[in-house]
Design an enzyme around this catalytic site. Structure first.
Site, PDB file in Angstrom:
ATOM      1  N   PHE A  32       0.696  -1.054   0.229  1.00 59.84           N
ATOM      2  CA  PHE A  32      -0.147   0.041   0.005  1.00 59.84           C
ATOM      3  C   PHE A  32       0.793   1.165   0.077  1.00 59.84           C
ATOM      4  O   PHE A  32       0.331   2.420   0.162  1.00 59.84           O
ATOM      5  CB  PHE A  32      -1.031  -0.154   1.328  1.00 59.84           C
ATOM      6  CG  PHE A  32      -1.882  -1.149   1.116  1.00 59.84           C
ATOM      7  CD1 PHE A  32      -3.307  -0.647   0.426  1.00 59.84           C
ATOM      8  CD2 PHE A  32      -1.962  -2.392   1.787  1.00 59.84           C
ATOM      9  CE1 PHE A  32      -4.112  -1.752   0.176  1.00 59.84           C
ATOM     10  CE2 PHE A  32      -2.924  -3.121   1.310  1.00 59.84           C
ATOM     11  CZ  PHE A  32      -4.041  -2.995   0.752  1.00 59.84           C
ATOM     12  N   GLY A  33       2.268   0.950   0.137  1.00 59.50           N
ATOM     13  CA  GLY A  33       2.958   2.494  -0.036  1.00 59.50           C
ATOM     14  C   GLY A  33       4.470   2.005   0.351  1.00 59.50           C
ATOM     15  O   GLY A  33       4.710   0.898   0.616  1.00 59.50           O
ATOM     16  N   LEU A  34       5.080   3.277   0.373  1.00 54.88           N
ATOM     17  CA  LEU A  34       6.540   3.483   0.743  1.00 54.88           C
ATOM     18  C   LEU A  34       6.604   3.931   2.101  1.00 54.88           C
ATOM     19  O   LEU A  34       6.019   5.287   2.244  1.00 54.88           O
ATOM     20  CB  LEU A  34       7.165   4.199  -0.458  1.00 54.88           C
ATOM     21  CG  LEU A  34       8.587   4.640  -0.079  1.00 54.88           C
ATOM     22  CD1 LEU A  34       9.659   3.319  -0.201  1.00 54.88           C
ATOM     23  CD2 LEU A  34       8.909   5.585  -1.288  1.00 54.88           C
ATOM     24  N   ASP A  51      -4.053  -7.992  12.227  1.00 54.15           N
ATOM     25  CA  ASP A  51      -3.103  -8.122  11.547  1.00 54.15           C
ATOM     26  C   ASP A  51      -1.447  -7.983  12.505  1.00 54.15           C
ATOM     27  O   ASP A  51      -0.538  -7.285  11.943  1.00 54.15           O
ATOM     28  CB  ASP A  51      -2.742  -7.002  10.306  1.00 54.15           C
ATOM     29  CG  ASP A  51      -1.649  -7.615   9.139  1.00 54.15           C
ATOM     30  OD1 ASP A  51      -1.302  -8.829   9.161  1.00 54.15           O
ATOM     31  OD2 ASP A  51      -1.177  -6.974   8.554  1.00 54.15           O
TER      32      ASP A  51
END
Length: 378
Positions: A31-33, A141
Site C-alpha cells: 500500500f505504500g512506501l 494483522d
C-alpha cells in the site's frame, strides 16, 4: 499553502512538505512506501508513510479513511502516534509518525532474544491490546513486522489498515498466515478480539524459540501444524463452523493429542512463560485468555500495574464502516479528516511507557542497547 519537494525514492515519486528533510527509504509494502525523515519543526526524526493512489478504488479509499480515523482516535504509549498528515499535489497521502529504530521481525531474523526482552515486549504488546480492545477495535494483522521497537525498549504496535469493529459478520482473509487464529482459518462468520491474543501468543512463542511456531506453507498446512501441537479442535469449535466443507476437512484429520508446550520452547524457558503461552494459544477462542487477564498473569508480575494499564475513553465510532461510499464521497471524507487534524490542537504524544513497578528500566535499556549494537541495528 505548504510548499512541496519532489524526490524519487526506490523508483517512486515521493512528495513531501519543506517541513521535512533527508528522506531515506526504510520499507516498502503493497500500500505504500515508508521513509525516515527529519522534522524541522519538532527537531525529531519521523517515519513518513506514503499511501499511493488512495482514491483509485473505493476499497483503498475506505481502508485509508479507516486508518486515519483510528490513528486520530487511538492514543496510547504502546501504539504508534500520528504526528502529521498531508495530501500531496499528486493526491497521494502522507502520514508522519514517530520513528522507532527497528521492528521485532527484523530483530528475530538476526538473533534470538534474551528471555528478559521477550517478557518485557509481550507485556507491552498485551498492554496495547488491552487498550485497543477496550475501544471495540480488533487489529487483525498483528505480526512481528508490525511491532516497532526503539533502543530504550519502548514498543509500539503499528499498521491499523486492517483493523475492524467486532461485529456479527467478518471477512476471513486477515492476518499474515503464521499468526492467523484458527477461527479465521475455519471460516467462522463471527470472530472477536481473541484473534489478536492468538497472534500475540504466536509472537511470544517466536520470541522464546527464535523462530515461528506455525510456519505454514499454505492454509491447510498451517492448520495441520496447529493441530500437531495443540491437538484436534474440540466439538465446541466444530459446531461454530459455518462451512460444510470445512467441517468435513476438520473431521477428516487424524486424531491428535495436544503436546506439552514445554517441548516446543528451549529447556530453560520460564515455567510461567509456558503457562501464559498455553492460555493464549487455545484453539477455542471462547476459552482463550483475554489481553486484560493476560496482564495479570504471574509471568508479567514484574511489570503489571493495574493503575497504569489504561483503557480507551469509549468505543470507536464504526458507523461509517458498514456503508459503501462512492470514490468521490470517500475522497471528500478523507480531505475532511485531514483538515480536521490540521485545524484542531492535537494532544501531546503519550508519554514514554515507564512502569512504576519495582524494576530497573535503565539496566534493561542498557542491555538492549548492547543487544542492538551486537545485531547491527544501531
Amino acid at each position: 499553502m505548504a510548499e512541496f519537494v519532489r524526490a524519487e525514492v526506490l523508483g517512486t515519486k515521493f512528495e513531501y512538505t519543506t517541513r521535512y528533510v533527508n528522506p531515506q527509504p526504510i520499507g516498502m509494502g503493497s500500500f505504500g512506501l515508508v521513509c525516515s525523515a527529519f522534522d524541522q519543526i519538532t527537531q525529531q526524526p519521523v517515519a513518513l508513510k506514503k499511501i499511493m493512489k488512495p482514491f483509485d478504488s473505493s476499497s483503498l479509499a475506505k481502508r485509508t479513511y479507516r486508518e486515519i480515523r483510528l490513528l486520530k482516535y487511538l492514543r496510547h504509549e504502546n501504539l504508534i502516534c500520528m504526528r502529521d498528515i498531508f495530501i500531496s499535489p499528486l493526491e497521494d497521502i502522507y502520514i508522519a509518525t514517530e520513528l522507532l529504530g527497528t521492528d521485532l521481525g527484523r530483530l528475530l531474523s538476526i538473533k534470538p532474544l534474551d528471555s528478559k526482552f521477550s517478557q518485557y515486549f509481550i507485556y507491552q504488546i498485551l498492554r496495547g491490546l488491552k487498550y485497543i480492545h477496550s475501544a471495540n477495535v480488533i487489529h487483525r494483522d498483528l505480526k512481528p513486522t508490525n511491532i516497532l521497537i526503539n533502543e530504550n525498549c519502548d514498543l509500539k504496535i503499528c499498521d491499523f489498515g486492517l483493523a475492524r469493529l467486532q461485529e456479527p459478520q467478518m471477512t476471513g482473509y486477515v492476518a499474515t498466515r503464521y499468526y492467523r487464529a484458527p477461527e479465521i482459518m475455519l471460516t467462522w462468520q463471527r470472530y472477536g478480539v481473541q484473534v489478536d491474543v492468538w497472534s500475540a501468543g504466536c509472537i511470544l512463542a517466536e520470541m522464546l524459540r527464535g523462530k515461528p511456531l506455525f510456519p505454514g506453507k499454505d492454509h491447510v498446512h498451517q492448520f495441520h501444524l496447529i493441530t500437531n501441537i495443540l491437538g484436534n479442535p474440540p466439538d465446541a469449535v466444530i459446531e461454530k463452523i459455518t462451512s460444510k466443507n470445512t467441517v468435513n476437512f476438520v473431521k477428516s484429520l487424524p486424531s491428535r493429542e495436544p503436546r506439552d508446550l514445554s517441548t516446543v520452547v528451549p529447556k530453560d524457558t520460564d515455567f510461567d512463560a509456558i503457562d501464559l503461552l498455553k492460555k493464549m494459544l487455545v484453539i477455542d477462542p471462547d476459552t482463550r485468555i483475554s489481553a486484560q487477564d493476560a496482564l495479570r498473569h504471574p509471568y508479567l508480575a514484574p511489570y503489571h500495574d493495574p493503575t497504569d494499564e489504561p483503557v480507551a475513553s469509549g468505543p470507536f465510532d464504526w458507523s461509517f464502516d458498514s456503508a459503501d461510499f462512492p470514490k468521490e464521497t470517500s475522497k471528500i471524507m478523507i480531505y475532511s479528516e485531514v483538515l480536521d487534524y490540521l485545524n484542531v490542537d492535537n494532544p501531546a504524544d503519550p508519554a514514554p511507557f515507564d512502569p512504576s513497578t519495582p524494576f530497573d528500566p535503565s539496566a534493561l535499556e542498557r542491555e538492549f542497547s548492547e543487544f542492538l549494537s551486537d545485531s547491527g541495528q544501531t
